[in-house]
Structure formats: structure tokens, C-alpha cells
Design an enzyme around this catalytic site. Structure first.
Site, PDB file in Angstrom:
ATOM      1  N   TYR A   1     -77.367 -20.500   4.758  1.00 45.95           N
ATOM      2  CA  TYR A   1     -77.492 -19.206   5.385  1.00 45.95           C
ATOM      3  C   TYR A   1     -78.532 -18.399   4.488  1.00 45.95           C
ATOM      4  O   TYR A   1     -79.204 -19.020   3.506  1.00 45.95           O
ATOM      5  CB  TYR A   1     -76.325 -18.247   5.152  1.00 45.95           C
ATOM      6  CG  TYR A   1     -75.023 -18.833   6.260  1.00 45.95           C
ATOM      7  CD1 TYR A   1     -75.146 -18.655   7.605  1.00 45.95           C
ATOM      8  CD2 TYR A   1     -73.938 -19.470   5.578  1.00 45.95           C
ATOM      9  CE1 TYR A   1     -74.455 -19.434   8.532  1.00 45.95           C
ATOM     10  CE2 TYR A   1     -73.032 -20.109   6.520  1.00 45.95           C
ATOM     11  CZ  TYR A   1     -73.270 -19.837   8.063  1.00 45.95           C
ATOM     12  OH  TYR A   1     -72.358 -20.422   8.929  1.00 45.95           O
TER      13      TYR A   1
ATOM     14  N   ARG B   1     -59.696 -24.659   4.141  1.00 43.92           N
ATOM     15  CA  ARG B   1     -58.951 -25.596   5.259  1.00 43.92           C
ATOM     16  C   ARG B   1     -57.485 -25.677   4.816  1.00 43.92           C
ATOM     17  O   ARG B   1     -56.573 -25.308   5.752  1.00 43.92           O
ATOM     18  CB  ARG B   1     -59.353 -26.660   5.629  1.00 43.92           C
ATOM     19  CG  ARG B   1     -60.814 -26.852   6.296  1.00 43.92           C
ATOM     20  CD  ARG B   1     -61.413 -28.212   6.170  1.00 43.92           C
ATOM     21  NE  ARG B   1     -62.023 -28.541   5.059  1.00 43.92           N
ATOM     22  CZ  ARG B   1     -62.534 -29.493   4.893  1.00 43.92           C
ATOM     23  NH1 ARG B   1     -62.622 -30.469   5.867  1.00 43.92           N
ATOM     24  NH2 ARG B   1     -62.963 -29.856   3.537  1.00 43.92           N
TER      25      ARG B   1
ATOM     26  N   CYS C   1     -59.017 -32.512   8.479  1.00 39.02           N
ATOM     27  CA  CYS C   1     -59.351 -33.235   9.735  1.00 39.02           C
ATOM     28  C   CYS C   1     -60.496 -31.983  10.495  1.00 39.02           C
ATOM     29  O   CYS C   1     -60.978 -32.763  11.588  1.00 39.02           O
ATOM     30  CB  CYS C   1     -58.422 -33.312  10.845  1.00 39.02           C
ATOM     31  SG  CYS C   1     -57.331 -31.990  11.205  1.00 39.02           S
TER      32      CYS C   1
HETATM   33  C1  FMN Z   1     -63.225 -22.557   9.774  1.00 38.85           C
HETATM   34  C2  FMN Z   1     -64.142 -22.683   8.712  1.00 38.85           C
HETATM   35  C3  FMN Z   1     -64.550 -21.530   8.577  1.00 38.85           C
HETATM   36  C4  FMN Z   1     -65.344 -21.063   7.115  1.00 38.85           C
HETATM   37  N1  FMN Z   1     -66.129 -19.829   7.036  1.00 38.85           N
HETATM   38  C5  FMN Z   1     -66.741 -19.802   5.813  1.00 38.85           C
HETATM   39  C6  FMN Z   1     -67.271 -18.543   5.387  1.00 38.85           C
HETATM   40  O1  FMN Z   1     -67.180 -17.504   6.295  1.00 38.85           O
HETATM   41  N2  FMN Z   1     -68.003 -18.389   4.187  1.00 38.85           N
HETATM   42  C7  FMN Z   1     -68.138 -19.316   3.455  1.00 38.85           C
HETATM   43  O2  FMN Z   1     -68.621 -19.288   2.449  1.00 38.85           O
HETATM   44  N3  FMN Z   1     -67.519 -20.524   3.772  1.00 38.85           N
HETATM   45  C8  FMN Z   1     -66.917 -20.849   4.848  1.00 38.85           C
HETATM   46  N4  FMN Z   1     -66.277 -22.262   5.034  1.00 38.85           N
HETATM   47  C9  FMN Z   1     -66.565 -23.009   4.203  1.00 38.85           C
HETATM   48  C10 FMN Z   1     -65.197 -23.032   3.192  1.00 38.85           C
HETATM   49  O3  FMN Z   1     -65.135 -21.760   2.480  1.00 38.85           O
HETATM   50  C11 FMN Z   1     -65.243 -24.157   2.173  1.00 38.85           C
HETATM   51  O4  FMN Z   1     -66.612 -24.089   1.323  1.00 38.85           O
HETATM   52  C12 FMN Z   1     -65.250 -25.659   2.670  1.00 38.85           C
HETATM   53  O5  FMN Z   1     -64.226 -25.343   3.685  1.00 38.85           O
HETATM   54  C13 FMN Z   1     -64.743 -26.647   1.812  1.00 38.85           C
HETATM   55  O6  FMN Z   1     -63.297 -26.191   1.338  1.00 38.85           O
HETATM   56  P1  FMN Z   1     -62.107 -26.907   1.619  1.00 38.85           P
HETATM   57  O7  FMN Z   1     -62.207 -28.354   1.694  1.00 38.85           O
HETATM   58  O8  FMN Z   1     -60.827 -26.398   0.819  1.00 38.85           O
HETATM   59  O9  FMN Z   1     -61.780 -26.397   3.011  1.00 38.85           O
HETATM   60  C14 FMN Z   1     -65.502 -22.188   6.306  1.00 38.85           C
HETATM   61  C15 FMN Z   1     -64.928 -23.482   6.498  1.00 38.85           C
HETATM   62  C16 FMN Z   1     -64.106 -23.586   7.614  1.00 38.85           C
HETATM   63  C17 FMN Z   1     -63.393 -24.910   7.835  1.00 38.85           C
END
Ligand code: FMN
Length: 388
Positions: free
Chosen positions: A174, A330, A355
Site C-alpha cells: 500500500y 485469519r 485456507c
Molecule cells: C480477509 C483479510 C483482510 C485483511 N486486511 C488487512 C488490513 O486491513 N490491514 C492489514 O495490515 N492486513 C490485512 N490483512 C493481512 C493480515 O493482517 C495478516 O497480516 C495476514 O493475514 C497474516 O496473518 P494470519 O496468518 O494470522 O492471517 C488481511 C488478511 C485477510 C485474510
């Protein structure tokens, strides 16, 4: 409390804000604001459920600071004072459950997803990203100053809405990352070319926020340890950035990685590099080693995100002083109350199987109708339908 979760459920401060445990909800786009970005009852209820589930700190998802900074539909805005009252409802409900809340200030720049901003796109350099494929206009110095001001105003509004802190979204390709990364920043003026110049945009935002609201609430940043591109940010440069940001007064750093252009490399698209697919224990915690490297160079609290799924890993991260907090996106979509379950000894891991069926696909064009249903765990929905 059992011996397994001893450190996870200890208090730690970011700035002056005491956080009751080390489990952070990483910022997550909710797809539940109104079409013009106002907070809805659905969004407040979403955050109530999360706060009830026991997270120590919740980072409110992508909140755009200018209308041309909206990456996806139904994102929340903070570009006008009229947004403060709605945003305050989220902070209030989270505080009622003894959790803390930071707001993530964001601008998508050239990374505009399906249903996002449909006007002229701005970016540091006129280079289309490989997902949206739209040609952005190179930002003038006036555009840069205006956008910096929008981040500063956003921070002031978050403070007025009673958020405990602010997070700058400096990751995932971004706008702030677009300036930081040599992959997307090809400018030859004072905002490009050298690392010092690429840092200027974010440093001026930080300075502006400090002038506007001082140190009244902590200011954190989510940044890439790597862009996962040979032309992008690499670990050594990221560490230099982190040191500069710490010196500039940043109170905490969340370590992440990846940009949309790298999603092409990480096929299939459904698994962008910041939300990787995880098929084995070895694939979990894919930024933990990056955080370990950051820890050797910066003293501010570190939050590590990315595929962390087990209490055992959180305890290791804390015990080995790799980071001070672990954050999750997630798993909270799938199971908002996993912190309570861990605290009560009812489970030691997350139901989430990474997933990426979170109700939307962040890089692939899916129907807006689908997206409009909001973020949710389709894997779990399917499982419960099968049971019935
Ligand atoms: C549906 C979705 C929306 C996300 N929206 C953001 C967001 O608004 N800002 C951000 O920094 N990261 C966003 N991410 C990334 C997550 O914050 C995180 O960095 C990434 O999913 C890895 O973490 P996890 O394995 O616990 O999901 C998003 C991820 C998902 C799956």
C-alpha cells in the site's frame, strides 16, 4: 492459568498503554462499513464479538485517510470529522470488554482492488501493479503534502474517537510501502532514489502526527521485512528502516511482508504473500525469523504476524524474546474467542486452517455481492452445514 500459557497472558505496555495479554488481532479489512465508509451496527457487533473473545489488543482494519485511498468496497473511512462518532462506537465496545484498540490508518495508492476507488489513482511513480493493472498518476509534491496531512488528520480523529493507539499501514504494497520500496518508488526527487529519501514520506507523517497529538497515544507501524521480490525491500534494508523509525519515535513495529506484485509469484492468487497457505507446522510463523532479526536492532515492542497458529509458538516467541506480541488475522475470523479458550486451557491451537476462504479474496476479482456479505470463515460455515 496453566504453565503452558504463562507468558502469553502477562501484561505488556506499548507506550503508556497496558495490554492484558500478548495476543493481538492484526488489522483485518471487515467489508462491513457503509458504501461511503461509515461504521455500521454490523461492524460494531463484529468488534464486540472479537473483544468478548479475549484479544489483548485489537487493531481496527484498513481505514482509509482519503477517498482515493480506499482499496476495497465497504472499507471504513476516516477522512472527515463526520466519521469520528461511528468509529468511537467501536472503541467504546472494545473498552467495555477490557481490551485495547488501535486504528490502522491506510491509503492504497496504486493497489486498488475490485470495487475499490474508481477515480484517478495516485502513486509515487507511474507504474501499474500487476493485480489492478491500472496506470497511476505520479504524485506531485503537493499531492504528497496533502496525503501526509490526511494521515495526520486521521490520527487526530482516531484520538478523538478514543482509540488507544494508531497504526500506520506501511506494509503489503500500500501507499507507505510504495514509497519505501525500491520496487515501486522510481522517483528521482527528495522522495525517491536513496533509502533516506524513500523514508521521507513516512517520517513526515510521523512528525506531523507528533506535532498534532504529541505522545498522547502510541504510534505504531506495520511494515514489510521483505516484499518477496528481488527488486523490493530486503531484510537488511528493512532493519535500517526499523531503526530509523524507532529513532523517529515509533512506539511499536508489527513485522509482516509481501506486496501484491509478489502474489503473482505466489500462485495461486488466493494465497497472497502476506496470507500464506500453511500445510505443515514448518510453514507456520513465516515472519518469526524476520522478527528475530529486527529484535537484534530495535528495542521498541515488536509484534509478529503471519501464520501463527499454536500457543506453543507464541510462548517460544516470547520466551526467546523474538517479539513482545503475536498477532493473528485469519484465526480471529474463524474463531474470535480463541484467546479465552487458550487462557482457560480448553485448547492450545487455532481452528483456522489458513485456507484463505475468509469470505473474500484480497487479490482475485470476486463478485461484489459476495464481498458485501463481509469477512467470515467459509470453511467453518461449510463444516457446520455438513454437521446439520
Ligand atoms: C480477509 C483479510 C483482510 C485483511 N486486511 C488487512 C488490513 O486491513 N490491514 C492489514 O495490515 N492486513 C490485512 N490483512 C493481512 C493480515 O493482517 C495478516 O497480516 C495476514 O493475514 C497474516 O496473518 P494470519 O496468518 O494470522 O492471517 C488481511 C488478511 C485477510 C485474510
Amino acid at each position: 492459568m496453566n504453565i503452558m500459557n504463562k507468558m502469553t497472558f502477562s501484561t505488556k505496555k506499548i507506550g503508556r498503554v497496558a495490554i492484558k495479554n500478548r495476543l493481538v488481532r492484526s488489522a483485518t479489512y471487515e467489508a462491513s462499513a457503509s458504501t461511503s465508509g461509515y461504521v455500521t451496527d454490523k461492524l460494531v457487533a463484529f468488534y464486540e464479538k472479537l473483544a468478548r473473545g479475549g484479544a489483548g489488543l485489537i487493531i481496527k482494519g484498513f481505514t482509509f485517510v482519503q477517498p482515493n485511498g480506499r482499496a476495497f468496497p465497504l472499507m471504513t473511512g476516516i477522512h472527515d470529522d463526520s466519521y469520528i462518532a461511528g468509529l468511537a462506537k467501536i472503541a467504546k465496545i472494545i473498552h467495555e470488554h477490557d481490551s485495547k484498540v488501535f486504528l490502522q490508518l491506510s491509503h492504497c495508492g496504486r493497489e486498488v482492488g475490485p470495487g475499490g476507488w474508481d477515480g484517478e489513482i495516485i502513486a509515487p511513480s507511474p507504474l501499474p501493479d500487476s493485480v489492478s493493472k491500472k496506470m497511476p498518476r505520479k504524485m506531485t509534491v503537493d499531492d504528497i503534502k496533502e496525503t501526509e496531512r490526511a494521515f495526520v488528520d486521521g490520527a487526530r480523529r482516531a484520538f478523538e474517537a478514543d482509540y488507544d493507539g494508531v497504526q500506520l499501514h506501511g506494509a503489503h504494497g500500500y501507499l507507505i510501502n510504495q514509497f519505501l520500496s525500491p520496487h515501486s518508488n522510481k522517483r528521482s526527487d527528495e522522495y525517491g532514489r536513496t533509502l533516506e529519501n524513500r523514508l521521507r514520506f513516512v517520517l513526515e507523517i510521523i512528525e506531523g502526527i507528533q506535532e498534532e497529538i504529541g505522545k498522547q497515544i502510541p504510534l505504531s507501524i506495520k511494515m514489510n521485512a521483505v516484499d518477496f521480490l528481488s527488486t523490493g525491500i530486503q531484510e537488511i534494508e528493512a532493519v535500517k528502516m526499523a531503526k530509523t523509525l524507532e529513532k523517529a519515535g515509533i512506539d511499536a513495529i508489527e513485522v509482516s511482508g509481501g506486496v501484491w506484485d509478489a502474489a503473482v509469484k505466489f500462485k495461486p492468487f488466493a494465497f497472497p504473500p502476506e496470507c500464506r497457505r500453511i500445510r505443515s507446522i514448518e510453514e507456520e510463523g513465516y515472519h518469526v525469523e524476520h522478527a528475530r532479526l529486527f529484535r537484534q536492532h530495535v528495542k521498541v515492542p515488536l509484534i509478529v504476524v503471519g501464520g501463527i497458529r499454536r500457543l506453543e509458538m507464541v510462548e517460544t516467541v516470547l520466551r526467546e524474546n523474538i517479539a513482545d506480541f503475536c498477532s493473528f488475522s485469519r484465526p480471529f475470523i474463524c474463531e474470535p474467542d480463541f484467546p479465552n479458550k487458550w487462557r482457560e486451557g480448553k485448547s492450545n491451537d487455532c481452528e483456522c486452517i489458513s485456507c484463505n476462504k475468509c469470505g473474500m479474496d484480497v487479490t482475485k476479482a470476486i463478485s461484489l455481492q459476495e464481498q458485501y456479505l463481509g469477512v467470515r470463515c467459509l470453511y467453518k460455515e461449510k463444516k457446520s452445514r455438513r454437521k446439520k
